[in-house]
Design an enzyme around this catalytic site. Structure first.
Site, PDB file in Angstrom:
ATOM      1  N   CYS A 114      20.799  81.353  -5.940  1.00 25.29           N
ATOM      2  CA  CYS A 114      20.042  80.845  -7.091  1.00 25.29           C
ATOM      3  C   CYS A 114      18.543  81.120  -6.969  1.00 25.29           C
ATOM      4  O   CYS A 114      17.808  81.048  -7.948  1.00 25.29           O
ATOM      5  CB  CYS A 114      20.298  79.356  -7.262  1.00 25.29           C
ATOM      6  SG  CYS A 114      22.024  79.035  -7.620  1.00 25.29           S
ATOM      7  N   HIS A 255      15.105  76.526 -11.880  1.00 27.62           N
ATOM      8  CA  HIS A 255      16.498  76.947 -11.784  1.00 27.62           C
ATOM      9  C   HIS A 255      17.358  75.863 -12.429  1.00 27.62           C
ATOM     10  O   HIS A 255      17.098  74.675 -12.260  1.00 27.62           O
ATOM     11  CB  HIS A 255      16.889  77.134 -10.314  1.00 27.62           C
ATOM     12  CG  HIS A 255      18.343  77.399 -10.162  1.00 27.62           C
ATOM     13  ND1 HIS A 255      18.953  78.467 -10.776  1.00 27.62           N
ATOM     14  CD2 HIS A 255      19.333  76.726  -9.518  1.00 27.62           C
ATOM     15  CE1 HIS A 255      20.243  78.445 -10.498  1.00 27.62           C
ATOM     16  NE2 HIS A 255      20.499  77.396  -9.747  1.00 27.62           N
ATOM     17  N   ASN A 285      24.876  76.893 -14.984  1.00 27.30           N
ATOM     18  CA  ASN A 285      24.140  77.529 -13.879  1.00 27.30           C
ATOM     19  C   ASN A 285      24.548  79.004 -13.811  1.00 27.30           C
ATOM     20  O   ASN A 285      25.686  79.311 -13.458  1.00 27.30           O
ATOM     21  CB  ASN A 285      24.498  76.797 -12.579  1.00 27.30           C
ATOM     22  CG  ASN A 285      23.761  77.335 -11.369  1.00 27.30           C
ATOM     23  OD1 ASN A 285      23.116  78.385 -11.431  1.00 27.30           O
ATOM     24  ND2 ASN A 285      23.870  76.627 -10.259  1.00 27.30           N
TER      25      ASN A 285
HETATM   26  O1  UT7 Z   1      22.915  76.033  -7.819  1.00 26.74           O
HETATM   27  C1  UT7 Z   1      22.611  75.951  -6.514  1.00 26.74           C
HETATM   28  C2  UT7 Z   1      22.519  74.618  -5.935  1.00 26.74           C
HETATM   29  N1  UT7 Z   1      23.520  73.715  -6.417  1.00 26.74           N
HETATM   30  C3  UT7 Z   1      23.153  72.529  -6.853  1.00 26.74           C
HETATM   31  O2  UT7 Z   1      21.985  72.264  -6.937  1.00 26.74           O
HETATM   32  C4  UT7 Z   1      24.248  71.549  -7.198  1.00 26.74           C
HETATM   33  C5  UT7 Z   1      23.945  70.212  -6.589  1.00 26.74           C
HETATM   34  N2  UT7 Z   1      24.958  69.203  -6.849  1.00 26.74           N
HETATM   35  C6  UT7 Z   1      25.191  68.672  -8.061  1.00 26.74           C
HETATM   36  O3  UT7 Z   1      24.607  69.089  -9.044  1.00 26.74           O
HETATM   37  C7  UT7 Z   1      26.117  67.491  -8.153  1.00 26.74           C
HETATM   38  O4  UT7 Z   1      26.416  67.021  -6.873  1.00 26.74           O
HETATM   39  C8  UT7 Z   1      27.462  67.788  -8.899  1.00 26.74           C
HETATM   40  C9  UT7 Z   1      27.193  67.967 -10.376  1.00 26.74           C
HETATM   41  C10 UT7 Z   1      28.118  69.025  -8.318  1.00 26.74           C
HETATM   42  C11 UT7 Z   1      28.404  66.575  -8.752  1.00 26.74           C
HETATM   43  O5  UT7 Z   1      27.762  65.409  -9.233  1.00 26.74           O
HETATM   44  P1  UT7 Z   1      27.699  64.069  -8.365  1.00 26.74           P
HETATM   45  O6  UT7 Z   1      27.023  63.063  -9.188  1.00 26.74           O
HETATM   46  O7  UT7 Z   1      27.114  64.405  -7.035  1.00 26.74           O
HETATM   47  O8  UT7 Z   1      29.214  63.704  -8.274  1.00 26.74           O
HETATM   48  P2  UT7 Z   1      30.098  63.523  -6.943  1.00 26.74           P
HETATM   49  O9  UT7 Z   1      30.429  64.844  -6.365  1.00 26.74           O
HETATM   50  O10 UT7 Z   1      29.474  62.482  -6.095  1.00 26.74           O
HETATM   51  O11 UT7 Z   1      31.389  62.898  -7.574  1.00 26.74           O
HETATM   52  C12 UT7 Z   1      31.399  61.592  -8.188  1.00 26.74           C
HETATM   53  C13 UT7 Z   1      32.795  61.324  -8.690  1.00 26.74           C
HETATM   54  C14 UT7 Z   1      33.866  61.581  -7.627  1.00 26.74           C
HETATM   55  O12 UT7 Z   1      34.878  60.617  -7.795  1.00 26.74           O
HETATM   56  P3  UT7 Z   1      34.937  59.339  -6.847  1.00 26.74           P
HETATM   57  O13 UT7 Z   1      35.072  59.895  -5.459  1.00 26.74           O
HETATM   58  O14 UT7 Z   1      33.621  58.608  -7.063  1.00 26.74           O
HETATM   59  O15 UT7 Z   1      36.128  58.611  -7.354  1.00 26.74           O
HETATM   60  C15 UT7 Z   1      34.399  62.942  -7.996  1.00 26.74           C
HETATM   61  O16 UT7 Z   1      35.724  63.133  -7.563  1.00 26.74           O
HETATM   62  O17 UT7 Z   1      33.111  62.191  -9.787  1.00 26.74           O
HETATM   63  C16 UT7 Z   1      34.316  62.928  -9.499  1.00 26.74           C
HETATM   64  N3  UT7 Z   1      34.200  64.254 -10.079  1.00 26.74           N
HETATM   65  C17 UT7 Z   1      34.497  64.541 -11.354  1.00 26.74           C
HETATM   66  N4  UT7 Z   1      34.952  63.764 -12.354  1.00 26.74           N
HETATM   67  C18 UT7 Z   1      35.139  64.341 -13.544  1.00 26.74           C
HETATM   68  C19 UT7 Z   1      33.786  65.396  -9.487  1.00 26.74           C
HETATM   69  N5  UT7 Z   1      33.804  66.418 -10.361  1.00 26.74           N
HETATM   70  C20 UT7 Z   1      34.262  65.898 -11.521  1.00 26.74           C
HETATM   71  C21 UT7 Z   1      34.482  66.468 -12.798  1.00 26.74           C
HETATM   72  N6  UT7 Z   1      34.921  65.648 -13.775  1.00 26.74           N
HETATM   73  N7  UT7 Z   1      34.264  67.764 -13.054  1.00 26.74           N
END
Ligand code: UT7
Length: 336
Positions: A114, A255, A285
């Site tokens: 990225c 980004h 992204n």
């Molecule tokens: O581009 C290069 C660098 N990359 C980034 O900068 C990405 C950085 N990370 C992020 O943007 C975020 O971490 C994500 C958008 C990928 C995920 O968001 P989050 O708020 O960190 O969610 P999480 O991974 O902590 O998941 C929260 C909950 C989980 O359920 P439980 O364990 O709380 O029951 C996940 O299983 O949301 C669940 N979950 C989803 N639910 C619905 C994860 N993905 C999904 C989904 N739809 N697509």
């Protein structure tokens, strides 16, 4: 002698026509529109159905050349930032050179995920500053859909396909152009965002395919924490180094990985949301393409204008991150 400065003198982008919406994804994995919008800011993304990353890059360059009224044979160097090269070799820069007929140019690919466009912009600028070349094309292009597992809700909602291209030339006015860059990497972040298979470590076998190793893996939570800090820190650093207050900056060009990361960066810089370029809602992204895509769209509609100071900032796999300060010199195609 005054320093020769590199500046952007032409710009173009390309996004494929096919749109993949959050509602489409609801039918593919266990997710929902509300979760995706509130956690990331994404509503839809573009998908390239036919062709490869070189097509995204070539079309972006062609749009740029048409705007500028320049022939591809005038290009001297093509640098392509991508993590989705058409093939491991030859370089996508060579494929693009042939596709657009830039017969006089040499070129190479640069892999910084990225942050690829910012790395490539800084590298391209060196060739201008040293006087080696006067027409360097920097491309950010990624067909992310080619490495996404559309059964993995953690990653498939995030990414889309696009290409962006800029022309670097020596600035006529040394006040304008690329003023400063700060680029970083920390390889210990590798295992949190990577593609395990396909390289020399894990060449393709039936096993690597069965284990789904040819797709992106991301530990989203881990990356999120360092991305928020990394992008905000480097953006604040470049302001400090150049004695800039929030009033001196017209645009943050971030980004586009997650709206929450962008908001945290703007807040740290003391910038109002109205000064932040955001198109993550439309494209998700697009990795190396996100920053040139933003620049091109904002310039095209007259919001990015000559004389404005902009800070471009990124964070991505590697980890890689950085910021570039530029005084924009290209006249807007839209009259004030
Ligand atoms: O581009 C290069 C660098 N990359 C980034 O900068 C990405 C950085 N990370 C992020 O943007 C975020 O971490 C994500 C958008 C990928 C995920 O968001 P989050 O708020 O960190 O969610 P999480 O991974 O902590 O998941 C929260 C909950 C989980 O359920 P439980 O364990 O709380 O029951 C996940 O299983 O949301 C669940 N979950 C989803 N639910 C619905 C994860 N993905 C999904 C989904 N739809 N697509």
């Amino acid at each position: 002698m005054e320093k020769r400065r590199a500046t952007i003198t032409a710009i173009g982008h390309y996004v494929p026509e096919k749109i993949l919406t959050n509602l489409d994804l609801e039918k593919m994995v266990d997710t929902n529109d509300e979760w995706i919008r509130t956690r990331t800011g994404i509503r839809e993304r573009r998908i390239l159905e036919q062709g490869a990353t070189s097509d995204l890059g070539a079309k972006a360059i062609e749009a740029m050349l048409a705007r500028r009224g320049m022939d591809a044979t005038d290009i001297e160097l093509i640098i392509v930032a991508t993590v989705t090269p058409d093939m491991l070799f030859p370089a996508t820069a060579c494929v693009i050179q042939d596709k657009i007929g830039a017969h006089r140019a040499w070129g190479f690919d640069l892999s910084a995920a990225c942050s690829g466009f910012l790395y490539a912009l800084a590298v391209g600028a060196q060739f201008i500053e040293t006087g080696s070349y006067s027409k360097v094309v920097v491309v950010g292009a990624d067909k992310m859909s080619s490495i996404i597992d559309y059964g993995d809700r953690n990653t498939c909602i995030l990414f889309g396909d696009a290409g962006g291209a800029v022309l670097l030339e020596p600035s006529e006015d040394p006040e304008f152009g690329l003023i400063d860059h700060r680029l970083y990497c920390d390889g210990s972040g590798g295992p949190y965002l990577y593609m395990k298979g396909g390289g020399s470590l894990n060449p393709a076998t039936h096993e690597t395919v069965d284990k789904r190793m040819h797709y992106i893996f991301q530990d989203g939570k881990a990356v999120f924490k360092v991305a928020v800090k990394g992008m905000a820190d480097v953006s604040a650093e470049i302001m400090q180094r150049n004695n800039l207050s929030p009033d001196d900056i017209s645009w943050l060009v971030p980004h586009q990985a997650n709206l929450r990361i962008v908001d945290a960066t703007a807040e740290r810089m003391g910038l109002d949301g109205s000064k932040v370029m955001i198109n993550i809602d439309k494209y998700g992204n697009t990795t190396a393409a996100t920053i040139p895509l933003c620049l091109s769209e904002w310039w095209e509609c007259g919001k990015l204008r000559r004389g404005q100071n902009i800070v471009m900032a990124s964070f991505g796999a590697g980890y890689t991150w950085g910021a570039i300060l530029m005084k924009w010199s290209l006249e807007s195609p839209v009259k004030a």
